[in-house]
Design a protein around this motif. Structure first.
Motif, mmCIF file in Angstrom:
data_model
loop_
_atom_site.group_PDB
_atom_site.id
_atom_site.type_symbol
_atom_site.label_atom_id
_atom_site.label_comp_id
_atom_site.label_asym_id
_atom_site.label_seq_id
_atom_site.Cartn_x
_atom_site.Cartn_y
_atom_site.Cartn_z
ATOM 1 N N ALA A 143 45.619 31.240 28.756
ATOM 2 C CA ALA A 143 44.298 31.694 29.170
ATOM 3 C C ALA A 143 44.308 31.907 30.778
ATOM 4 O O ALA A 143 43.426 32.689 31.368
ATOM 5 N N ALA A 144 45.535 31.602 31.327
ATOM 6 C CA ALA A 144 45.579 31.683 32.947
ATOM 7 C C ALA A 144 46.752 32.592 33.240
ATOM 8 O O ALA A 144 46.940 32.865 34.318
ATOM 9 N N ALA A 145 47.167 33.527 32.037
ATOM 10 C CA ALA A 145 48.353 34.206 32.319
ATOM 11 C C ALA A 145 48.002 35.437 33.236
ATOM 12 O O ALA A 145 48.854 35.995 33.918
ATOM 13 N N SER A 146 46.908 35.930 33.197
ATOM 14 C CA SER A 146 46.215 37.181 34.078
ATOM 15 C C SER A 146 44.761 37.020 34.210
ATOM 16 O O SER A 146 44.159 36.451 33.632
ATOM 17 N N PRO A 147 44.506 37.804 35.475
ATOM 18 C CA PRO A 147 43.291 37.827 35.834
ATOM 19 C C PRO A 147 42.557 38.438 34.654
ATOM 20 O O PRO A 147 41.008 38.711 34.657
ATOM 21 N N GLN A 148 42.988 39.606 33.672
ATOM 22 C CA GLN A 148 42.451 40.218 32.825
ATOM 23 C C GLN A 148 42.108 39.588 31.640
ATOM 24 O O GLN A 148 41.363 40.172 30.676
ATOM 25 N N VAL A 149 42.645 38.412 31.478
ATOM 26 C CA VAL A 149 42.183 37.457 30.288
ATOM 27 C C VAL A 149 40.573 37.201 30.429
ATOM 28 O O VAL A 149 40.112 36.589 31.567
ATOM 29 N N ALA A 150 39.969 37.766 29.508
ATOM 30 C CA ALA A 150 38.638 37.548 29.460
ATOM 31 C C ALA A 150 37.958 36.319 28.455
ATOM 32 O O ALA A 150 36.873 35.769 28.677
ATOM 33 N N SER A 151 38.831 36.091 27.451
ATOM 34 C CA SER A 151 38.357 34.870 26.656
ATOM 35 C C SER A 151 39.544 34.579 25.808
ATOM 36 O O SER A 151 40.728 35.234 25.580
ATOM 37 N N ILE A 152 39.600 33.448 25.488
ATOM 38 C CA ILE A 152 40.636 32.773 24.321
ATOM 39 C C ILE A 152 39.932 32.227 23.280
ATOM 40 O O ILE A 152 39.115 31.460 23.248
ATOM 41 N N GLY A 153 40.277 32.096 22.072
ATOM 42 C CA GLY A 153 39.933 31.652 20.851
ATOM 43 C C GLY A 153 41.241 31.482 19.646
ATOM 44 O O GLY A 153 42.136 31.802 19.937
#
Length: 287
Positions: A143-153
């Motif tokens: 979830a914290a790998a990149s600023p581009q991550v917008a969601s995780i599910g």
């Protein structure tokens, strides 16, 4: 009726990209977001056709009056995993689409692959799916790998198989793990994985309520007939919104009077956490 701009999506509808007729219907549906699928819903022999369809349909300008019928930010494309022969072409397709269209990334297990995809698709929102025990263990790292991550599910069908569990009880810890990881990484609450029995709306509603209590906010669907049930389950009731507004009114009134401690009619004292929750509920109800 879809959510207003900026409101969290409650309903996200999957549609196979090898069925352009269904893609058109999905884009015109009441879903808050449409998930155009190049992965599980498409047979290996039709991957190329599906990619061509997605490129032709989604390359159209998105906005008021456009053929796509919804803003690009309300569209995601689920690509094939990096281990497959279709992944590179899927990524190339995403690079050619409007910048607001997100990429749904299946079977994510390492922060390195997230960063690699972020570099290949700069500025594009990444929506990660965790579908294995290793992915669950690394949920916050992903979830914290990149600023581009917008969601995780979660992708629960594959996760059930990997964990060798037969019912929802075996997924409770994994679900909570992803909720906590999303919050810790500053992301929106995750949405639930699809409920695969499209005729069992009572079961869908009950399952959604379980997810809501765990901290999920919305759910993916595999049939338009599921959208109303999902929306009803995740929207706060009129009574919940009224109670939340009372909390906010009491806090504002106390601040105006210079009073520090505030209690509701039932004797419950308010704290910062309750106020933040009340703001969330009101925002969700008004979105």
């Amino acid at each position: 009726m879809t959510r207003t701009a900026g409101a969290p999506p409650l309903t996200l509808l999957y549609v196979p990209a090898d069925r352009p007729d269904r893609v058109a219907k999905a884009l015109a549906s009441a879903a808050d977001a449409v998930l155009v699928d190049l992965e599980d819903a498409v047979a290996p022999s039709r991957k190329g056709e599906a990619r061509e369809n997605a490129g032709r349909i989604l390359a159209r300008p998105a906005g008021p009056g456009a053929d796509v019928g919804r803003p690009a930010g309300a569209i995601q494309v689920r690509i094939n995993h990096r281990s497959t022969p279709w992944h590179a072409d899927d990524v190339a397709l995403l690079g050619s689409l409007p910048a607001g269209i997100g990429v749904r990334v299946p079977k994510v297990e390492s922060a390195g692959e997230v960063r690699e995809l972020a570099e290949a698709l700069p500025g594009r929102a990444l929506h990660l799916l965790v579908e294995s025990a290793l992915g669950v263990e690394r949920a916050f790292e992903l979830a914290a790998a990149s600023p581009q991550v917008a969601s995780i599910g979660l992708g629960e069908a594959d996760l059930r198989s990997d964990l060798r569990v037969s019912d929802d009880a075996g997924l409770t810890w994994a679900r909570s793990r992803v909720v906590v990881a999303a919050r810790a990484a500053g992301l929106a609450p995750p949405v639930m994985s699809a409920y695969t029995n499209v005729r069992d709306l009572d079961g869908l509603a009950a399952s959604c309520l379980v997810g809501r209590r765990l901290g999920f906010s919305g759910r993916t669907a595999i049939h338009p007939g599921q959208l109303g049930t999902i929306r009803a389950a995740f929207l706060p009731s009129a009574a919940e919104v009224a109670a939340a507004r009372e909390v906010l009114d009491r806090v504002r009134g106390a601040a105006a009077e210079g009073v520090g401690a505030v209690a509701l009619e039932d004797g419950t004292f308010l704290d910062v956490a309750m106020v933040e929750r009340a703001r969330w509920v009101v925002g969700l109800g008004e979105g």
